[in-house]
Write a protein that holds these residues in place. Sequence first.
Motif, PDB file in Angstrom:
ATOM      1  N   CYS A 167       0.891  -1.177   0.016  1.00  0.00           N
ATOM      2  CA  CYS A 167       0.017   0.118   0.190  1.00  0.00           C
ATOM      3  C   CYS A 167       0.870   1.355   0.046  1.00  0.00           C
ATOM      4  CB  CYS A 167      -0.833  -0.162   1.372  1.00  0.00           C
ATOM      5  SG  CYS A 167      -2.088   1.234   1.258  1.00  0.00           S
ATOM      6  N   PHE A 168       1.744   1.337   1.004  1.00  0.00           N
ATOM      7  CA  PHE A 168       2.967   2.513   0.861  1.00  0.00           C
ATOM      8  C   PHE A 168       4.391   2.084   0.875  1.00  0.00           C
ATOM      9  CE2 PHE A 168      -0.717   3.457   3.906  1.00  0.00           C
ATOM     10  CZ  PHE A 168      -1.145   4.410   3.062  1.00  0.00           C
ATOM     11  N   GLY A 169       5.271   2.851   0.883  1.00  0.00           N
ATOM     12  CA  GLY A 169       6.703   2.245   0.555  1.00  0.00           C
ATOM     13  C   GLY A 169       7.061   1.586   1.922  1.00  0.00           C
ATOM     14  N   THR A 170       8.006   0.896   1.870  1.00  0.00           N
ATOM     15  CA  THR A 170       8.507   0.242   3.202  1.00  0.00           C
ATOM     16  C   THR A 170       9.923  -0.432   2.932  1.00  0.00           C
ATOM     17  OG1 THR A 170       8.175  -1.752   4.543  1.00  0.00           O
ATOM     18  CG2 THR A 170       7.464  -1.969   2.112  1.00  0.00           C
ATOM     19  N   GLN A 171      10.657  -0.264   3.868  1.00  0.00           N
ATOM     20  CA  GLN A 171      12.072  -0.814   3.838  1.00  0.00           C
ATOM     21  C   GLN A 171      12.215  -2.325   4.014  1.00  0.00           C
ATOM     22  OE1 GLN A 171      14.739   1.214   3.396  1.00  0.00           O
ATOM     23  NE2 GLN A 171      13.141   2.870   3.127  1.00  0.00           N
ATOM     24  N   THR A 172      10.934  -3.117   4.481  1.00  0.00           N
ATOM     25  CA  THR A 172      11.165  -4.207   4.863  1.00  0.00           C
ATOM     26  C   THR A 172      11.308  -5.214   3.861  1.00  0.00           C
ATOM     27  OG1 THR A 172       9.493  -3.573   6.561  1.00  0.00           O
ATOM     28  CG2 THR A 172       9.981  -5.962   6.289  1.00  0.00           C
ATOM     29  N   LYS A 173      10.683  -4.906   2.547  1.00  0.00           N
ATOM     30  CA  LYS A 173      10.786  -6.214   1.473  1.00  0.00           C
ATOM     31  C   LYS A 173      11.705  -5.639   0.198  1.00  0.00           C
ATOM     32  CE  LYS A 173       7.433  -8.939  -0.877  1.00  0.00           C
ATOM     33  NZ  LYS A 173       8.064  -9.068  -2.327  1.00  0.00           N
ATOM     34  N   LYS A 174      12.599  -6.557  -0.063  1.00  0.00           N
ATOM     35  CA  LYS A 174      13.252  -6.593  -1.122  1.00  0.00           C
ATOM     36  C   LYS A 174      12.501  -6.675  -2.640  1.00  0.00           C
ATOM     37  CE  LYS A 174      16.988  -8.704   1.089  1.00  0.00           C
ATOM     38  NZ  LYS A 174      17.743  -9.942   1.199  1.00  0.00           N
ATOM     39  N   ASN A 175      12.897  -6.089  -3.574  1.00  0.00           N
ATOM     40  CA  ASN A 175      11.935  -6.290  -4.775  1.00  0.00           C
ATOM     41  C   ASN A 175      10.457  -5.836  -4.784  1.00  0.00           C
ATOM     42  OD1 ASN A 175      14.476  -7.457  -5.890  1.00  0.00           O
ATOM     43  ND2 ASN A 175      13.886  -9.488  -4.867  1.00  0.00           N
ATOM     44  N   LEU A 176      10.371  -4.879  -4.057  1.00  0.00           N
ATOM     45  CA  LEU A 176       8.875  -4.484  -3.802  1.00  0.00           C
ATOM     46  C   LEU A 176       8.256  -4.152  -5.197  1.00  0.00           C
ATOM     47  CD1 LEU A 176       7.639  -3.772  -1.134  1.00  0.00           C
ATOM     48  CD2 LEU A 176       7.995  -1.285  -1.603  1.00  0.00           C
ATOM     49  N   ASN A 177       7.147  -4.758  -5.298  1.00  0.00           N
ATOM     50  CA  ASN A 177       6.182  -4.344  -6.364  1.00  0.00           C
ATOM     51  C   ASN A 177       5.779  -2.577  -6.274  1.00  0.00           C
ATOM     52  OD1 ASN A 177       5.910  -6.942  -7.528  1.00  0.00           O
ATOM     53  ND2 ASN A 177       4.563  -7.580  -5.917  1.00  0.00           N
ATOM     54  N   PRO A 178       5.089  -2.255  -7.362  1.00  0.00           N
ATOM     55  CA  PRO A 178       4.695  -1.007  -7.358  1.00  0.00           C
ATOM     56  C   PRO A 178       3.901  -0.855  -6.257  1.00  0.00           C
ATOM     57  CG  PRO A 178       4.586  -1.889  -9.758  1.00  0.00           C
ATOM     58  CD  PRO A 178       4.998  -3.024  -8.516  1.00  0.00           C
ATOM     59  N   ILE A 179       3.977   0.457  -5.622  1.00  0.00           N
ATOM     60  CA  ILE A 179       3.194   0.870  -4.444  1.00  0.00           C
ATOM     61  C   ILE A 179       1.521   1.301  -4.745  1.00  0.00           C
ATOM     62  CG2 ILE A 179       2.786   2.886  -2.913  1.00  0.00           C
ATOM     63  CD1 ILE A 179       6.064   2.990  -2.832  1.00  0.00           C
TER      64      ILE A 179
END
Length: 236
Positions: free
Chosen positions: A141-153
């Motif tokens: 839903c929002f940006g996060t530092q937690t996940k690598k290879n994040l899908n589009p917000i």
Amino acid sequence: PRVDYSLYYVTGRSLLPPAPASYTGPPDEWYLAHLEQALAGGVTVVQVREKDVDGGEFYEVARRSKEVCDRYNVPLFINDRLDIACLLECHLHVGQSDLPARLARQLLGPDALLGVSVNTVDEMREVLEEGVADYVGVGPCFGTQTKKNLNPIMGPRGVRAILETLGDSEVKAVVIGGITPTTIPNVLAQTPAPLTSGGYRHLDGLAVVSSIAAATDPFTAATELRALFLGRKMLP
Ligand code: TZP
Ligand code: MG
């Protein structure tokens, strides 16, 4: 039995704070003590997600997590590792690049719960067509530092589009990615999707990693997050 998805905690041992001075247990059990406090505070579903460990270590973390969750009668999902979910008779969560949900379902059997991550309306449609998922994790839903290879917000609007696609389906939906006490009011206010049959489709819960995993006081963190969800104003 119906599952309460209201506060869905995805564990991440790498984010845990150091044990406080008041913690007197064995160092390797701090993770479990922290998890137990989160459960006591109101976590209703747990997912063990361990991206950087091998199968043996993942199995052991999952097995011990399950002992704690069982004591609280809280369902435990395993991220991605179908083999471990089957061995421990746990539930399973798969992402879009994991084993396809319909194949996972074949080995899991009908009693286990199955969750799938969705980022787009097309992915949501596909999950509904397959008909094997019990819930979807919608995000980030929002940006996060937690996940690598994040899908589009997606933002709350993107999440709402997914809920609109879900309509009045029995499939449950939790939102993930940057969910904190600060962002929750916006998410809850902006995501209800109007149904063609009248009324609104709401989220079934909030999924968090760092809002609980990084908390020095996971009991209070979980209590606060759950209260924000339960106190939400539902559109009719
Ligand atoms: N999937 C989409 S975002 C995310 C996952 C696993 C990480 C969410 O972490 P946080 O700390 O709650 O933002
Ligand atoms: Mg995955």
